[in-house]
Design an enzyme around this catalytic site. Structure first.
Site, PDB file in Angstrom:
ATOM      1  N   ASP A 134       0.693  -1.260  -0.179  1.00 31.61           N
ATOM      2  CA  ASP A 134       0.047  -0.036   0.139  1.00 31.61           C
ATOM      3  C   ASP A 134       0.753   1.185  -0.203  1.00 31.61           C
ATOM      4  OD1 ASP A 134      -2.473   1.556   0.030  1.00 31.61           O
ATOM      5  OD2 ASP A 134      -2.374   1.546   2.231  1.00 31.61           O
ATOM      6  N   CYS A 188     -17.387  -6.798 -14.726  1.00 28.01           N
ATOM      7  CA  CYS A 188     -18.375  -6.001 -14.156  1.00 28.01           C
ATOM      8  C   CYS A 188     -19.360  -6.178 -14.984  1.00 28.01           C
ATOM      9  CB  CYS A 188     -17.589  -4.727 -13.757  1.00 28.01           C
ATOM     10  SG  CYS A 188     -16.555  -4.373 -12.596  1.00 28.01           S
ATOM     11  N   CYS A 191     -23.125  -3.477 -15.331  1.00 24.37           N
ATOM     12  CA  CYS A 191     -23.289  -2.734 -13.937  1.00 24.37           C
ATOM     13  C   CYS A 191     -22.598  -1.614 -13.550  1.00 24.37           C
ATOM     14  CB  CYS A 191     -22.849  -3.977 -12.906  1.00 24.37           C
ATOM     15  SG  CYS A 191     -23.285  -3.483 -11.279  1.00 24.37           S
ATOM     16  N   CYS A 194     -21.945   0.882  -8.429  1.00 19.56           N
ATOM     17  CA  CYS A 194     -20.869   1.896  -7.522  1.00 19.56           C
ATOM     18  C   CYS A 194     -20.957   3.132  -8.137  1.00 19.56           C
ATOM     19  CB  CYS A 194     -19.500   1.134  -7.961  1.00 19.56           C
ATOM     20  SG  CYS A 194     -18.831   0.725  -9.440  1.00 19.56           S
ATOM     21  N   CYS A 198     -22.276   6.511  -5.648  1.00 21.45           N
ATOM     22  CA  CYS A 198     -21.317   7.534  -5.097  1.00 21.45           C
ATOM     23  C   CYS A 198     -21.981   8.890  -4.534  1.00 21.45           C
ATOM     24  CB  CYS A 198     -20.122   7.621  -5.952  1.00 21.45           C
ATOM     25  SG  CYS A 198     -18.722   8.485  -5.450  1.00 21.45           S
ATOM     26  N   CYS A 214     -13.697  11.878  -3.070  1.00 20.92           N
ATOM     27  CA  CYS A 214     -13.803  10.566  -2.380  1.00 20.92           C
ATOM     28  C   CYS A 214     -13.867  10.746  -1.083  1.00 20.92           C
ATOM     29  CB  CYS A 214     -12.956   9.671  -2.871  1.00 20.92           C
ATOM     30  SG  CYS A 214     -13.155   8.123  -2.020  1.00 20.92           S
ATOM     31  N   CYS A 247     -21.618  -3.121  -4.514  1.00 21.92           N
ATOM     32  CA  CYS A 247     -21.389  -4.337  -5.487  1.00 21.92           C
ATOM     33  C   CYS A 247     -21.972  -5.639  -5.732  1.00 21.92           C
ATOM     34  CB  CYS A 247     -19.587  -4.205  -5.453  1.00 21.92           C
ATOM     35  SG  CYS A 247     -19.051  -5.517  -6.708  1.00 21.92           S
TER      36      CYS A 247
END
Length: 379
Positions: A134, A188, A191, A194, A198, A214, A247
């Site tokens: 990360d 995906c 679809c 998401c 949002c 975000c 999701c």
């Protein structure tokens, strides 16, 4: 052929040490990712938390001179909590996102990568590697996608067939030319759940995230929260989950493979009012092992104040008045003043006016004026 056999041994060992999925990829530069990152940079969509230059973020050879391959790993985490505490009037609670449940995943994955490194080093003379989780320069998601861990979803998460997007990712650059795995096809389809859900429109297109908008990023900032987000943050103290929760690939997925990743309900859904007076020492002792504590207590306390305003929790007003008057941090004083006005208890506005008479900081004074504006709205 020898590396194929070693690869199988590594896969077997990875399962023994708590790695839920492992994949192998070539260490070539990530040309497509570089173009996407360039576009993100030009559009101002980056969070500012990114590490390294574009070259450093997309060229594994800059981190290991003789890089031949990358081993990608994934560790699954829970999506549901046992013994979920009640969120009720007078005892309102905040929320840490699922990715911050349990022990800090950086530590968890790094410990597994260290074991994996030692395992390979015993079998390969001259073995060299560099691991990241990360906070490294490489994109964990780009590596995981190339290594067949999962596909890059429209919500910008890596989605695995087995664990959905509820996985932590890490990687190890190596000087061993392992056979590569095949990337997965995008599943995906048509679809857009998401994107449709949002709350800030941060998902500007499939797989494209404007991090500046975000909620997950916003909760980690340290300054005053922009007005446009205050009605959308809800009771989030750290991170955000909606783009995962909606999701369809995550439906019914709840993995409890790792005890160290199990959430402590009192930590991941803490009472809000006690957070307002917690000391630095207490904060580190209680929350320091969670990844959501990395920015310190101030963003968490600011978000707790906003959550109390969201609930219009009148039992919090006395403590908020204390913060408005006495806290040395302008962001906390000002946010408290705004929240006092939004909650609107009978004595709220007189308290703000009294504090305004002695407040010197222009930003705090501005927040106090915003708080007083709620009085007119209630008339």
């Amino acid at each position: 052929m020898a590396n194929e056999q070693l690869k199988e041994e590594i896969i077997s060992y990875a399962k023994q040490i708590g790695i839920d999925k492992i994949g192998f990829a070539a260490a070539n530069p990530f040309a497509e990712m570089k173009a996407r990152l360039q576009m993100q940079q030009e559009d101002g969509f980056q969070s500012g938390f990114e590490k390294g230059t574009l070259e450093e973020r997309t060229n594994p050879a800059l981190h290991l001179e003789d890089a031949e391959s990358i081993i990608a790993i994934a560790v699954a985490y829970p999506s549901r909590m046992r013994d979920r505490p009640l969120n009720k009037k007078g005892q309102r609670r905040g929320n840490f996102c699922r990715a911050s449940w349990g022990h800090d995943y950086h530590d968890v994955l790094n410990s597994r990568l260290e074991l994996l490194t030692a395992f390979i080093a015993e079998r390969v003379p001259g073995f060299r590697s560099r691991s990241m989780v990360d906070t490294g320069e490489l994109s964990d998601r780009a590596v995981a996608e190339r290594a067949g861990i999962g596909w890059s979803g429209k919500n910008s998460f890596i989605i695995t067939p087995e664990f959905g997007s509820y996985v932590y990712l890490g990687e190890m650059i190596t000087n061993v030319p392992f056979p590569s795995d095949q990337p997965l096809d995008d599943q995906c389809g048509d679809c857009t759940m998401c994107l449709d859900n949002c709350p800030t429109g941060a998902l500007v297109a499939p797989g494209r995230l404007n991090a500046q908008n975000c909620i997950a990023f916003v909760t980690q900032t340290k300054g005053f929260l922009a007005d446009e987000y205050r009605s959308k943050i809800g009771n989030q103290l750290y991170g955000f989950d909606t783009c995962q929760l909606v999701c369809p690939k995550n439906k019914g997925i709840d993995v409890h493979h790792h005890p160290e990743l199990e959430p402590d309900p009192e930590l991941v859904k803490p009472e809000l009012i006690p957070l307002l007076s917690i000391s630095n020492k207490e904060f580190k002792e209680r929350f320091g092992k969670m990844s959501g504590s990395w920015r310190g207590k101030k963003p968490i306390q600011r978000n707790a104040i906003l959550a109390l305003a969201h609930y219009r929790e009148q039992t919090a007003v006395d403590e908020l008045i204390r913060l408005m008057r006495d806290d040395p941090r302008p962001v906390i004083r000002g946010t408290a003043a705004w929240a006092i006005g939004k909650i609107g208890r009978y004595d709220s506005y007189d308290a703000i006016r009294s504090a305004l008479e002695i407040e010197q900081d222009p930003e705090v004074r501005n927040e106090m004026e915003k708080g007083l504006a709620f009085e007119q709205a209630q008339v």
